[in-house]
Design an enzyme around this catalytic site. Sequence first.
Site, PDB file in Angstrom:
ATOM      1  N   ASP A 124      -3.886  -6.558   4.692  1.00 21.67           N
ATOM      2  CA  ASP A 124      -4.911  -7.426   5.271  1.00 21.67           C
ATOM      3  C   ASP A 124      -4.840  -8.844   4.727  1.00 21.67           C
ATOM      4  O   ASP A 124      -5.240  -9.796   5.408  1.00 21.67           O
ATOM      5  CB  ASP A 124      -6.305  -6.848   4.992  1.00 21.67           C
ATOM      6  CG  ASP A 124      -6.538  -5.537   5.731  1.00 21.67           C
ATOM      7  OD1 ASP A 124      -6.073  -5.426   6.878  1.00 21.67           O
ATOM      8  OD2 ASP A 124      -7.159  -4.628   5.154  1.00 21.67           O
TER       9      ASP A 124
ATOM     10  N   ASN B 146       0.847  -1.189   0.000  1.00 27.01           N
ATOM     11  CA  ASN B 146       0.000   0.000   0.000  1.00 27.01           C
ATOM     12  C   ASN B 146       0.885   1.243   0.000  1.00 27.01           C
ATOM     13  O   ASN B 146       2.106   1.147  -0.058  1.00 27.01           O
ATOM     14  CB  ASN B 146      -0.946  -0.012   1.205  1.00 27.01           C
ATOM     15  CG  ASN B 146      -0.203  -0.136   2.517  1.00 27.01           C
ATOM     16  OD1 ASN B 146       0.599   0.721   2.871  1.00 27.01           O
ATOM     17  ND2 ASN B 146      -0.455  -1.230   3.241  1.00 27.01           N
TER      18      ASN B 146
ATOM     19  N   PRO C   6      -2.296 -12.250   9.695  1.00 31.25           N
ATOM     20  CA  PRO C   6      -2.548 -12.174  11.153  1.00 31.25           C
ATOM     21  C   PRO C   6      -2.886 -10.745  11.580  1.00 31.25           C
ATOM     22  O   PRO C   6      -2.409  -9.773  10.984  1.00 31.25           O
ATOM     23  CB  PRO C   6      -1.225 -12.647  11.762  1.00 31.25           C
ATOM     24  CG  PRO C   6      -0.199 -12.436  10.700  1.00 31.25           C
ATOM     25  CD  PRO C   6      -0.908 -12.665   9.404  1.00 31.25           C
ATOM     26  N   ASP C   7      -3.728 -10.661  12.586  1.00 29.51           N
ATOM     27  CA  ASP C   7      -4.130  -9.366  13.154  1.00 29.51           C
ATOM     28  C   ASP C   7      -3.116  -9.000  14.237  1.00 29.51           C
ATOM     29  O   ASP C   7      -3.190  -9.491  15.371  1.00 29.51           O
ATOM     30  CB  ASP C   7      -5.538  -9.483  13.732  1.00 29.51           C
ATOM     31  CG  ASP C   7      -6.049  -8.187  14.334  1.00 29.51           C
ATOM     32  OD1 ASP C   7      -5.256  -7.230  14.460  1.00 29.51           O
ATOM     33  OD2 ASP C   7      -7.235  -8.126  14.690  1.00 29.51           O
TER      34      ASP C   7
ATOM     35  N   PHE D 233      -4.182   2.661  15.236  1.00 30.06           N
ATOM     36  CA  PHE D 233      -4.471   3.684  14.241  1.00 30.06           C
ATOM     37  C   PHE D 233      -5.516   3.127  13.282  1.00 30.06           C
ATOM     38  O   PHE D 233      -5.499   1.929  12.970  1.00 30.06           O
ATOM     39  CB  PHE D 233      -3.206   4.060  13.458  1.00 30.06           C
ATOM     40  CG  PHE D 233      -2.393   5.146  14.102  1.00 30.06           C
ATOM     41  CD1 PHE D 233      -2.301   6.408  13.525  1.00 30.06           C
ATOM     42  CD2 PHE D 233      -1.725   4.905  15.285  1.00 30.06           C
ATOM     43  CE1 PHE D 233      -1.553   7.410  14.123  1.00 30.06           C
ATOM     44  CE2 PHE D 233      -0.972   5.893  15.897  1.00 30.06           C
ATOM     45  CZ  PHE D 233      -0.893   7.155  15.309  1.00 30.06           C
TER      46      PHE D 233
ATOM     47  N   ILE E 123      -2.223  -6.043  15.903  1.00 33.35           N
ATOM     48  CA  ILE E 123      -2.601  -5.271  17.090  1.00 33.35           C
ATOM     49  C   ILE E 123      -3.654  -6.005  17.923  1.00 33.35           C
ATOM     50  O   ILE E 123      -3.652  -5.941  19.157  1.00 33.35           O
ATOM     51  CB  ILE E 123      -3.072  -3.854  16.697  1.00 33.35           C
ATOM     52  CG1 ILE E 123      -3.044  -2.944  17.929  1.00 33.35           C
ATOM     53  CG2 ILE E 123      -4.454  -3.881  16.055  1.00 33.35           C
ATOM     54  CD1 ILE E 123      -3.103  -1.471  17.605  1.00 33.35           C
TER      55      ILE E 123
END
Length: 411
Positions: free
Chosen positions: A284, A215, A310-311, A328, A313
């Site tokens: 993502d 990104n 994986p997430d 954020f 945070i």
Amino acid sequence: MQSDSLATLANKRILLGMTGGIAAYKCAELTRLLSKAGADVRVVMTRAATEFITPLTMQALSGHRVHLDLLDVDAEAGMGHIELARWPDLILVAPASADFLARMVTGHADDLLTTLLLASKAPVALAPAMNQGMWLNRATQDNLATLVSRGAHVFGPAAGSQACGDVGPGRMLEPAELARLCADLYQPGLLNGLHITLTAGPTREAIDPVRFISNHSSGKMAYALATEAVQAGARVTLISGPVNLPAPDRVELVKVTTAQEMLDASLTAVADTDVFIGVAAVADYRVSESSDHKIKKTAETLQLTLVRNPDIIGTVAALPERPFVVGFAAETRDVVEYGRDKLKRKGLDLLFANDATATFNSDSIAATAIWPAGSSEDHQELGPANKHLVARQMLMLIRQRLDANKPETAQ
């Protein structure tokens, strides 16, 4: 966290100059205490000092090569003694012998330590150590008065039994007292004693060896936060995806590429982290199976199967013993609404929501700070302003929320 009494030493650069004297043995413990408090210590020894304690000992305790010679062939290729003179926030001479004080007064530059003192603009502190008769001699007292008039700080000496058998003033102060006096030279910072870990920039997920999913994140916000956190006294670990930014000064930089690498580095860092700030724009999704070779353009269309990353945070926030977690949310619409949802869904302590289209690759930012409901105010507008200015506002708010979350002391 380090001891509150030494917290102001976090991120400070201290050049320890050792001269010849039996008190040199105390510098081993002094170096350990300064380093434990978060200071970066580098040692310069006169030849006389090496007769009392070995450079190898000081190297092991400081973690840096010990500097001995003015004319070091390897260092002088880059004007090493001048670079070393520019490096410290403080030069501490301990022990400072009577001979060395006299040479300082007359501006000698015949060894590395005296040369550094002449070339450096850093403040100087002296820890005298000598026989009581030498200390009380009018010449020594006149020399001290001259050095104090030039701005030197004098720590000690103490009085008591001396190695020669005399009793009186001239003993070098104990390491703990010297470390405290060094710390007292600095004003407490907003984040003194805290370890802050941040994630920064984008991640890259490989499609094949030459293509990837990513990104537009520049990493500028996280790098600004890292820089300002150091200035506020924090120890900072910055876990960064691929960005085109120089490493911030006095920051531990961990470079990663993929979301999985960022997660692994984050879980390693949070073991002793007080505040975790997830600023990175983590991809993502990743390709389920990346190709080992470049995919050739043979068809009009190409289908890729993506799987969730994986997430990071969310994983950190779900840890049983977790730090204060700040997120954020970079959105393109309904910024505050999506931000509130992310704060609640991931169980965060604080979140900064902003418009991604106005932030990526920009030097300025506007954001809304959001924290869990339960008070009359649960949000605050920050900016628009330069990212470094907004970073300072964010860190101030983090400090406030940390203090608000502390359990009340039992009466």
